[in-house]
Design an enzyme around this catalytic site. Structure first.
Site, PDB file in Angstrom:
ATOM      1  N   CYS A   1      -2.173   8.578   2.997  1.00 26.59           N
ATOM      2  CA  CYS A   1      -1.944   8.083   1.636  1.00 26.59           C
ATOM      3  C   CYS A   1      -3.104   8.428   0.711  1.00 26.59           C
ATOM      4  O   CYS A   1      -2.908   8.640  -0.473  1.00 26.59           O
ATOM      5  CB  CYS A   1      -1.685   6.581   1.667  1.00 26.59           C
ATOM      6  SG  CYS A   1      -2.928   5.656   2.558  1.00 26.59           S
TER       7      CYS A   1
ATOM      8  N   GLU B   1       0.877  -1.167   0.000  1.00 25.82           N
ATOM      9  CA  GLU B   1       0.000   0.000   0.000  1.00 25.82           C
ATOM     10  C   GLU B   1       0.905   1.204   0.000  1.00 25.82           C
ATOM     11  O   GLU B   1       1.539   1.507   1.000  1.00 25.82           O
ATOM     12  CB  GLU B   1      -0.907  -0.042   1.236  1.00 25.82           C
ATOM     13  CG  GLU B   1      -2.260   0.560   0.955  1.00 25.82           C
ATOM     14  CD  GLU B   1      -2.350   2.029   1.314  1.00 25.82           C
ATOM     15  OE1 GLU B   1      -1.576   2.831   0.738  1.00 25.82           O
ATOM     16  OE2 GLU B   1      -3.173   2.351   2.161  1.00 25.82           O
TER      17      GLU B   1
HETATM   18  P1  NDP Z   1       9.258   3.970   4.106  1.00 28.18           P
HETATM   19  O1  NDP Z   1       8.575   3.376   2.959  1.00 28.18           O
HETATM   20  O2  NDP Z   1      10.695   4.292   4.024  1.00 28.18           O
HETATM   21  O3  NDP Z   1       9.093   3.033   5.404  1.00 28.18           O
HETATM   22  C1  NDP Z   1       7.968   2.249   5.700  1.00 28.18           C
HETATM   23  C2  NDP Z   1       8.405   1.080   6.588  1.00 28.18           C
HETATM   24  O4  NDP Z   1       9.332   0.242   5.878  1.00 28.18           O
HETATM   25  C3  NDP Z   1       9.128   1.510   7.842  1.00 28.18           C
HETATM   26  O5  NDP Z   1       8.784   0.642   8.898  1.00 28.18           O
HETATM   27  C4  NDP Z   1      10.575   1.346   7.452  1.00 28.18           C
HETATM   28  O6  NDP Z   1      11.407   1.216   8.551  1.00 28.18           O
HETATM   29  C5  NDP Z   1      10.515   0.066   6.660  1.00 28.18           C
HETATM   30  N1  NDP Z   1      11.647  -0.140   5.781  1.00 28.18           N
HETATM   31  C6  NDP Z   1      12.561   0.753   5.330  1.00 28.18           C
HETATM   32  N2  NDP Z   1      13.442   0.158   4.495  1.00 28.18           N
HETATM   33  C7  NDP Z   1      13.085  -1.139   4.401  1.00 28.18           C
HETATM   34  C8  NDP Z   1      13.568  -2.269   3.672  1.00 28.18           C
HETATM   35  N3  NDP Z   1      14.626  -2.181   2.855  1.00 28.18           N
HETATM   36  N4  NDP Z   1      12.945  -3.454   3.811  1.00 28.18           N
HETATM   37  C9  NDP Z   1      11.860  -3.561   4.603  1.00 28.18           C
HETATM   38  N5  NDP Z   1      11.353  -2.541   5.322  1.00 28.18           N
HETATM   39  C10 NDP Z   1      11.943  -1.344   5.226  1.00 28.18           C
HETATM   40  O7  NDP Z   1       8.428   5.211   4.510  1.00 28.18           O
HETATM   41  P2  NDP Z   1       8.930   6.500   5.218  1.00 28.18           P
HETATM   42  O8  NDP Z   1       8.396   6.366   6.569  1.00 28.18           O
HETATM   43  O9  NDP Z   1      10.357   6.814   5.117  1.00 28.18           O
HETATM   44  O10 NDP Z   1       8.208   7.567   4.284  1.00 28.18           O
HETATM   45  C11 NDP Z   1       8.730   7.891   2.977  1.00 28.18           C
HETATM   46  C12 NDP Z   1       7.627   8.344   2.073  1.00 28.18           C
HETATM   47  O11 NDP Z   1       6.722   7.278   1.861  1.00 28.18           O
HETATM   48  C13 NDP Z   1       6.767   9.440   2.667  1.00 28.18           C
HETATM   49  O12 NDP Z   1       7.303  10.693   2.520  1.00 28.18           O
HETATM   50  C14 NDP Z   1       5.510   9.252   1.886  1.00 28.18           C
HETATM   51  O13 NDP Z   1       5.631   9.857   0.628  1.00 28.18           O
HETATM   52  C15 NDP Z   1       5.420   7.773   1.713  1.00 28.18           C
HETATM   53  N6  NDP Z   1       4.570   7.145   2.720  1.00 28.18           N
HETATM   54  C16 NDP Z   1       3.379   6.611   2.322  1.00 28.18           C
HETATM   55  C17 NDP Z   1       2.549   6.068   3.271  1.00 28.18           C
HETATM   56  C18 NDP Z   1       1.263   5.472   2.926  1.00 28.18           C
HETATM   57  O14 NDP Z   1       0.424   5.332   3.809  1.00 28.18           O
HETATM   58  N7  NDP Z   1       1.041   5.052   1.710  1.00 28.18           N
HETATM   59  C19 NDP Z   1       2.875   6.073   4.671  1.00 28.18           C
HETATM   60  C20 NDP Z   1       4.159   6.637   4.987  1.00 28.18           C
HETATM   61  C21 NDP Z   1       4.964   7.122   4.025  1.00 28.18           C
HETATM   62  P3  NDP Z   1      12.102   2.508   9.185  1.00 28.18           P
HETATM   63  O15 NDP Z   1      11.033   3.523   9.408  1.00 28.18           O
HETATM   64  O16 NDP Z   1      12.640   1.973  10.430  1.00 28.18           O
HETATM   65  O17 NDP Z   1      13.119   2.951   8.148  1.00 28.18           O
END
Ligand code: NDP
Length: 496
Positions: free
Chosen positions: A265, A231
């Site tokens: 989102c 998602e």
């Molecule tokens: P990320 O996609 O970076 O992170 C989401 C989750 O994935 C976190 O728990 C993160 O851990 C984890 N993660 C990071 N790298 C890996 C990996 N290689 N393998 C598996 N899991 C991993 O989201 P961000 O929080 O950094 O947000 C970045 C952008 O994503 C936002 O600016 C926004 O544009 C979008 N976003 C969209 C959302 C939605 O609901 N669709 C929600 C949040 C963000 P950790 O946080 O510990 O790095």
């Protein structure tokens, strides 16, 4: 490697809590424990599993103060935005408690041939589902997807965002207090590498977050040939056409663009408004935006809270600055509220945005919305679809049939008519994205069946060696022709 994560309230800088980081060994061990516990859990009836989730539902409502405080402390969001998380988790629990058993029930299907064969489908849990969740809704996204997974007979291991693990840890403890074996829902904390490690062991991955990480998750899951859902983000459009109730549409946009400080989102970031009503609509939105109260407090009177971090506020503000520098017009907001803190940005309405500006096509994920005039509904549809994203959309026309026709032509996983965020509480229908907004769906039948494997059980009467032996009787041209003749007739028999 770090031993602890220190969580600070982005609005105040105060320490909200600390969590221990899981080592790679602990992550492997957590999944192994979950796998052992799941063997017993899968054997329990839906009602037995449901009794625990029902207690959890009641408990989170009883403990609402603790839940809302925790969410607010680690996100800096408003009380109202925190409540939205609680309401949605309770709604998800209530929906699957009432309808989960029906979705999971063994379903009778048509056999290969009538009378002598029959077929049925049985849905079996995968085993251990790994859920990797983001910071924008740490309680909701931290636990809501776990509920159908548990009800379907899985164990879950959850890796919350490093910025906001406290809500998931609280949800985990409330599940245990509701009677769940602690090994069935385990939170493992750490940075992105902890999520990557988790994917090495689980049987299914449910990921919510950004596109770049989503792609890495898909690659890692594909290497192991395990199923996954993604998602991801959106650049969600709203269409407002002649005949729409302008005041109401403006209020709808305020909710759809600025709740949770735009860090949703499915929130609206692009609005296509028919030229003839553009000015009136823009005025209504501008006036309402200017009245929004911004800040952080545990009281209920604030409309827009903090962004999640200084870095995210910088990125959001850069979208505004770059647009304005290149000629976009600020209709409302557009300033940082440094008097409140580095993470506060005024809710902002732009017009005159063009494709040279990042805010035109990139997801801002903040309290920023751009209004675009369009001549016709056709132009609105075309421009709404002109995006790599396809998560959610909103249509306001003042007339239901026309709105539905437009909705069906939008390339999105969901579209709300006279609504913006409604899809998230419409638990009986699937929710998810098309194009780069994701793969898979939560909610509805798909939201629970995705945690299961379909096993088909087909049966035949035993006489003569059963159905498969029928072909052995075709030993000459005459019998072969009779079979062909029977097939020609078969298509014409109603109901078969
Ligand atoms: P990320 O996609 O970076 O992170 C989401 C989750 O994935 C976190 O728990 C993160 O851990 C984890 N993660 C990071 N790298 C890996 C990996 N290689 N393998 C598996 N899991 C991993 O989201 P961000 O929080 O950094 O947000 C970045 C952008 O994503 C936002 O600016 C926004 O544009 C979008 N976003 C969209 C959302 C939605 O609901 N669709 C929600 C949040 C963000 P950790 O946080 O510990 O790095």
């Amino acid at each position: 490697m770090e031993t602890f994560l220190e969580i600070r309230n982005p609005a105040t800088g105060e320490l909200a809590g600390r969590v221990e980081c899981a080592t790679h060994l602990q992550i492997a061990d957590s999944v192994a424990r979950a796998r052992r516990a799941q063997k017993k859990w899968r054997a329990r009836s839906f009602d037995e599993r449901g009794a625990i989730i029902r207690r959890f539902h009641d408990l989170i409502l009883d403990r609402q103060v603790q839940v809302l405080d925790t969410i607010q402390q680690e996100t800096g969001k408003t009380r109202r935005d925190a409540l939205a998380e609680l309401v949605t988790v309770a709604g998800t629990a209530r929906y699957y408690l009432k309808h989960g058993a029906r979705h999971l029930a063994v379903s009778k299907r048509r056999g290969a041939v009538p009378a002598i064969t029959s077929a049925e489908v049985v849905y079996k849990p995968y085993g251990v589902a790994g859920l990797i969740t983001p910071w924008n809704y740490p309680f909701l996204l931290g636990i809501a997807d776990a509920l159908p997974a548990l009800l379907a007979g899985n164990a879950v291991v959850i890796k919350p965002s490093e910025l906001t693990p406290l809500s998931a840890v609280l949800a985990e403890s409330l599940l245990v207090e509701s009677g769940l074996d602690p090994d069935l829902a385990i939170v493992v904390n750490g940075r992105g590498d902890a999520g990557a490690e988790l994917i090495k062991y689980v049987d299914y991955v449910g990921f919510t977050g950004g596109i770049e990480t989503g792609r890495k998750v898909a690659v890692a899951a594909s290497e192991r040939l395990i199923p996954y859902s993604l998602e991801l983000g959106g650049k969600n459009p709203m269409i407002v056409l002649e005949g729409a109730p302008i005041e109401q549409a403006a209020i709808g946009l305020i909710a759809g663009a600025f709740s949770n400080s735009g860090q949703t989102c499915i929130s609206i970031e692009r609005v296509f408004v028919q030229q003839s009503i553009f000015e009136e609509f823009a005025r209504a939105v501008t006036e309402k935006t200017a009245k929004l109260k911004i800040g952080f407090s545990p009281s209920w009177d604030l409309d827009v809270g903090s962004l999640i971090s200084r870095a995210h506020a910088d990125k959001t503000f850069w979208h505004i600055e770059r647009a304005v520098t290149n000629g976009a017009k600020l209709l409302a907001g557009g300033k940082r509220r440094l008097d409140l803190g580095e993470t506060f940005i005024q809710p902002t309405v732009l017009s005159g945005v063009n494709d040279s500006m990042a805010v035109f096509s990139e997801e801002t994920f903040g309290p920023v919305v751009a209004l675009y005039p369009v001549q016709t509904a056709e132009e609105a549809i075309e421009r709404a679809n002109d995006s790599v994203y396809g998560l959610n959309a909103s249509v306001w026309t003042g007339e239901g049939k026309r709105a539905r026709e437009i909705a069906r032509r939008l390339e999105t996983g969901s579209t709300g008519i006279n609504s913006t965020l409604l899809i998230y509480h419409s638990f009986d229908v699937p929710m998810g994205g098309v194009k780069q907004s994701g793969i898979g769906r939560r909610h509805g039948a798909q939201g629970i069946l995705r945690y299961t494997q379909a096993q088909s059980i087909v049966s035949s009467i035993a006489a003569g060696g059963g159905y498969d032996a029928l072909a052995l009787n075709i030993t000459n041209e005459k019998t072969a022709r009779a079979v062909i003749q029977a097939m020609k007739l078969w298509r014409r028999i109603p109901g078969l």
